[in-house]
Design a protein around this motif. Structure first.
Motif, PDB file in Angstrom:
ATOM      1  N   GLU A  19       9.946   5.568  -1.091  1.00 32.04           N
ATOM      2  CA  GLU A  19       9.874   7.032  -1.179  1.00 32.04           C
ATOM      3  C   GLU A  19       9.846   7.694   0.192  1.00 32.04           C
ATOM      4  O   GLU A  19       9.634   8.906   0.292  1.00 32.04           O
ATOM      5  CB  GLU A  19       8.647   7.441  -1.987  1.00 32.04           C
ATOM      6  CG  GLU A  19       8.689   6.937  -3.430  1.00 32.04           C
ATOM      7  CD  GLU A  19       7.453   7.359  -4.200  1.00 32.04           C
ATOM      8  OE1 GLU A  19       6.659   8.173  -3.669  1.00 32.04           O
ATOM      9  OE2 GLU A  19       7.272   6.874  -5.333  1.00 32.04           O
ATOM     10  N   LYS A  75       7.683   7.627   2.692  1.00 32.77           N
ATOM     11  CA  LYS A  75       6.424   8.289   3.001  1.00 32.77           C
ATOM     12  C   LYS A  75       6.106   8.249   4.494  1.00 32.77           C
ATOM     13  O   LYS A  75       5.345   9.070   4.996  1.00 32.77           O
ATOM     14  CB  LYS A  75       5.288   7.623   2.223  1.00 32.77           C
ATOM     15  CG  LYS A  75       5.407   7.747   0.708  1.00 32.77           C
ATOM     16  CD  LYS A  75       4.274   6.995   0.023  1.00 32.77           C
ATOM     17  CE  LYS A  75       4.395   7.083  -1.488  1.00 32.77           C
ATOM     18  NZ  LYS A  75       3.344   6.279  -2.176  1.00 32.77           N
ATOM     19  N   ALA A  88       3.350   1.733  -1.798  1.00 36.92           N
ATOM     20  CA  ALA A  88       3.782   1.999  -3.170  1.00 36.92           C
ATOM     21  C   ALA A  88       2.702   2.682  -3.991  1.00 36.92           C
ATOM     22  O   ALA A  88       2.955   3.097  -5.126  1.00 36.92           O
ATOM     23  CB  ALA A  88       4.207   0.692  -3.841  1.00 36.92           C
ATOM     24  N   ASP A  89       1.492   2.795  -3.438  1.00 36.12           N
ATOM     25  CA  ASP A  89       0.403   3.448  -4.162  1.00 36.12           C
ATOM     26  C   ASP A  89       0.723   4.927  -4.378  1.00 36.12           C
ATOM     27  O   ASP A  89       1.277   5.594  -3.493  1.00 36.12           O
ATOM     28  CB  ASP A  89      -0.917   3.331  -3.386  1.00 36.12           C
ATOM     29  CG  ASP A  89      -1.425   1.902  -3.326  1.00 36.12           C
ATOM     30  OD1 ASP A  89      -0.964   1.088  -4.139  1.00 36.12           O
ATOM     31  OD2 ASP A  89      -2.275   1.612  -2.456  1.00 36.12           O
ATOM     32  N   ALA A  90       0.339   5.431  -5.549  1.00 37.66           N
ATOM     33  CA  ALA A  90       0.576   6.846  -5.852  1.00 37.66           C
ATOM     34  C   ALA A  90      -0.160   7.745  -4.867  1.00 37.66           C
ATOM     35  O   ALA A  90       0.345   8.803  -4.466  1.00 37.66           O
ATOM     36  CB  ALA A  90       0.146   7.150  -7.284  1.00 37.66           C
ATOM     37  N   GLU A  91      -1.378   7.334  -4.489  1.00 40.82           N
ATOM     38  CA  GLU A  91      -2.172   8.093  -3.522  1.00 40.82           C
ATOM     39  C   GLU A  91      -2.492   7.190  -2.331  1.00 40.82           C
ATOM     40  O   GLU A  91      -3.422   6.381  -2.384  1.00 40.82           O
ATOM     41  CB  GLU A  91      -3.460   8.599  -4.170  1.00 40.82           C
ATOM     42  CG  GLU A  91      -3.210   9.582  -5.316  1.00 40.82           C
ATOM     43  CD  GLU A  91      -4.510  10.112  -5.892  1.00 40.82           C
ATOM     44  OE1 GLU A  91      -5.584   9.770  -5.349  1.00 40.82           O
ATOM     45  OE2 GLU A  91      -4.451  10.838  -6.891  1.00 40.82           O
ATOM     46  N   SER A 105       0.821  -1.215   0.000  1.00 43.21           N
ATOM     47  CA  SER A 105       0.000   0.000   0.000  1.00 43.21           C
ATOM     48  C   SER A 105       0.852   1.261   0.000  1.00 43.21           C
ATOM     49  O   SER A 105       0.406   2.323  -0.448  1.00 43.21           O
ATOM     50  CB  SER A 105      -0.940   0.000   1.213  1.00 43.21           C
ATOM     51  OG  SER A 105      -0.234   0.287   2.417  1.00 43.21           O
ATOM     52  N   ARG A 143      -0.712  12.093   3.818  1.00 45.02           N
ATOM     53  CA  ARG A 143      -1.401  12.024   2.532  1.00 45.02           C
ATOM     54  C   ARG A 143      -2.291  13.233   2.275  1.00 45.02           C
ATOM     55  O   ARG A 143      -2.812  13.400   1.176  1.00 45.02           O
ATOM     56  CB  ARG A 143      -2.242  10.752   2.453  1.00 45.02           C
ATOM     57  CG  ARG A 143      -3.413  10.691   3.422  1.00 45.02           C
ATOM     58  CD  ARG A 143      -4.104   9.345   3.383  1.00 45.02           C
ATOM     59  NE  ARG A 143      -5.229   9.293   4.301  1.00 45.02           N
ATOM     60  CZ  ARG A 143      -6.498   9.126   3.936  1.00 45.02           C
ATOM     61  NH1 ARG A 143      -6.797   8.994   2.665  1.00 45.02           N
ATOM     62  NH2 ARG A 143      -7.456   9.083   4.834  1.00 45.02           N
ATOM     63  N   ASP A 171       8.763   0.951   1.583  1.00 44.55           N
ATOM     64  CA  ASP A 171       8.634   2.406   1.628  1.00 44.55           C
ATOM     65  C   ASP A 171       9.840   3.063   0.960  1.00 44.55           C
ATOM     66  O   ASP A 171      10.651   3.733   1.607  1.00 44.55           O
ATOM     67  CB  ASP A 171       8.486   2.876   3.073  1.00 44.55           C
ATOM     68  CG  ASP A 171       8.178   4.374   3.167  1.00 44.55           C
ATOM     69  OD1 ASP A 171       7.696   4.949   2.167  1.00 44.55           O
ATOM     70  OD2 ASP A 171       8.420   4.955   4.242  1.00 44.55           O
TER      71      ASP A 171
END
Length: 521
Positions: free
Chosen positions: A90, A92, A67-70, A65, A259, A88
């Motif tokens: 990036e 986030k 890796a999801d863009a949003e 989850s 987010r 993870d």
């Protein structure tokens, strides 16, 4: 004056709207291991006047989850940090902090532990290897690629097998001595699963039915809960084994995912995290049987239970976790080469009611299962040692298709499945009986972990008694059901309950149901 009154009324209207609009829900995604801690979270949210939701996913799905863009969640709370470290990329997740500690240990039937000479002394992985090779020990363990408890046990096995005394390195995964030791340890698995809680339920249900498993790898607190139930029912307890080379510890980390870009959400998260790590709450967590993070403000611990070797105040050896890239490579190695091979017989419903959308969705699900690029992403890929049997059926079994899990053979299998056309009645029992025969033919030496998978959208026409007689005379493989459309879930559930299987709901997402099923085989 009129302008003032109009402005005042407008302000009153805005205030009324603000009071009647519920606060935006704070969304948490958590591992099922944290489910019994949700009441503490909800109590805090209620006092704060804030709506909170907790969605439970497997460790792998929580990682994916990220890796999801949003992102869909404001906070992640998996069983262990490794799933964030791996996925993870990036960065986030922020403000990550451990809420509790839970080592993964081997519970062995007390009488067997005594026969093996393990009561009251240190036990090594080498001792466990010897017991497996001598045919004296098998156990339940969740899938290392779908459940954190299985991954923890597997990484502890790898760590014990390396000879240099340091954390696992990439080159260790190519060492024949290491892989052979771990392969032997994994050969001790008698049943696999995608959920630690479901595995514990299976052990308890089997004990009630007189089916004896030798042991189970699971969380220390789960072994405690199982033993509490076994004691109540007058059954034999599990004796906890902490291998001397070290165990892996689930650290239950809670982290923030920004987010929405709002400081209010982050501030609420920090309050929640501070609440969960406060001395009062840590005391409640300790009373649940979990250990507390090192340096926790609370020193409360549950009482020791020496009869099964439980003492949360006793120091235990823990393994050093390898780098995230090494963990991911180790998980691929497990799924593709080291785990005990499986034999999976899939009964696919091609009755008349499957015409149209049903046929298409089934083809899409099978395309996922038989396309290595897709299964590898979710760590459910087949290995060349696996055996796959597909039996399409309607009112009776049709011609079947067999292959190994080798990538080159999966395309031909998929092509054959896609030629099927829906039509006729529905008889799940006739196909299940044929599946029993095939497993007995292919698994005479019981080298494979067997499973029968039935995907059906309709009520069977009978044959239940004939199947039950055949199952009683067989090696008794579990039957898993996948529901579809208006499937008669009761029939599939009865089959699953009687054979130690499980039913997955494919009505919302058939591909996800098949993927979940793979974690149990």
């Amino acid at each position: 004056m009129r302008k003032f009154i109009a402005a005042f009324l407008c302000l009153l209207a805005l205030a009324a709207c603000s009071d009647s609009t519920p606060p935006e829900t704070f969304a948490v995604v958590a591992g099922s291991e944290n489910r019994d801690l949700e009441p503490i979270v909800q109590e805090f949210c209620t006092k704060q006047g804030h709506a909170c939701s907790v969605t439970y996913l497997g460790s792998l799905d929580i990682g994916l989850s990220l890796a999801d863009a949003e992102p869909k969640y404001d906070a992640v709370w998996p069983a262990a940090s490794i799933w964030i470290s791996i996925f993870d990329q990036e960065r986030k997740v922020r403000h990550l902090a451990s809420i509790a500690q839970n080592p993964v240990v081997l519970g062995v039937r007390e009488s067997l532990a005594r026969d093996l000479g393990w009561i009251g002394r240190d036990v090594s992985m080498a001792d466990i290897v010897a017991a497996i090779r001598n045919g004296k020990l098998d156990y339940l363990m969740t899938s290392a690629t779908q459940s954190n408890s299985g991954a923890s046990a597997y990484l502890a096995m790898l760590s014990a097998a390396v000879s240099h005394g340091d954390t696992i390195r990439r080159q260790d995964l190519d060492d024949p001595a290491v892989t052979e030791t771990v392969r032997t340890l994994l050969r001790g698995i008698r049943r696999s699963a995608g959920s630690s809680g479901w595995l514990a339920d299976l052990y308890l249900a089997s004990a009630r039915q007189g089916v004896r498993y030798d042991g189970m790898w699971n969380y220390e607190v789960t072994i405690r809960d199982v033993n509490n139930q076994l004691r109540t029912e007058g059954k034999e307890l599990l004796y906890a084994i902490y291998p001397t080379e070290g165990v892996a510890v689930a650290d239950s980390p809670l982290g923030f995912v920004d987010r929405k870009g709002g400081q209010e959400t982050e501030a609420f998260f920090l309050k929640l995290q501070a609440h969960l790590t406060s001395p009062e709450v840590q005391k409640r967590i300790a009373e649940s049987g979990r250990r507390l993070p090192f340096g926790s403000a609370s020193t409360a611990t549950p009482r020791a239970e020496p009869e099964w070797n439980f003492n949360p105040e006793k120091l235990i050896s823990t393994i050093r976790m390898p780098e995230p890239g090494v963990i991911r490579q180790a998980l691929d190695l497990y799924q593709g080469a080291l785990r005990r091979p499986s034999i999976t017989v899939m009964c696919l419903d091609y009755s008349g009611s499957m015409q149209g959308d049903g046929e298409q969705q089934l083809r899409e699900a099978m395309s996922f299962l038989l396309t290595p690029e897709q299964t590898k992403r979710h760590l459910v890929q087949w290995s060349p040692q696996d055996r796959i049997v597909i039996i399409p059926f309607d009112g009776s079994p049709r011609a079947e298709y067999q292959s190994t899990g080798a990538e080159a053979e999966q395309g031909a299998m998929l092509t054959a499945v896609n030629t099927q056309v829906a039509g006729g009645g529905t008889d799940i029992y006739a196909c299940a009986t044929r599946a029993l025969q095939r497993i007995d033919d292919l698994n005479r030496n019981e080298e494979y972990l067997p499973a029968i998978v039935i995907m059906s959208d309709g009520k069977s026409q009978g044959g239940a008694q004939a199947f039950r007689r055949a199952w009683d005379a067989s090696t008794k493989p579990p039957v898993f059901g996948i529901t579809f459309a208006d499937a008669n879930e009761q029939q599939l559930k009865e089959l699953a309950d009687e054979t130690g299987g499980r039913v997955f709901d494919g009505r919302r997402d058939l591909i996800d149901a098949f993927r979940s099923m793979r974690g149990y085989n």
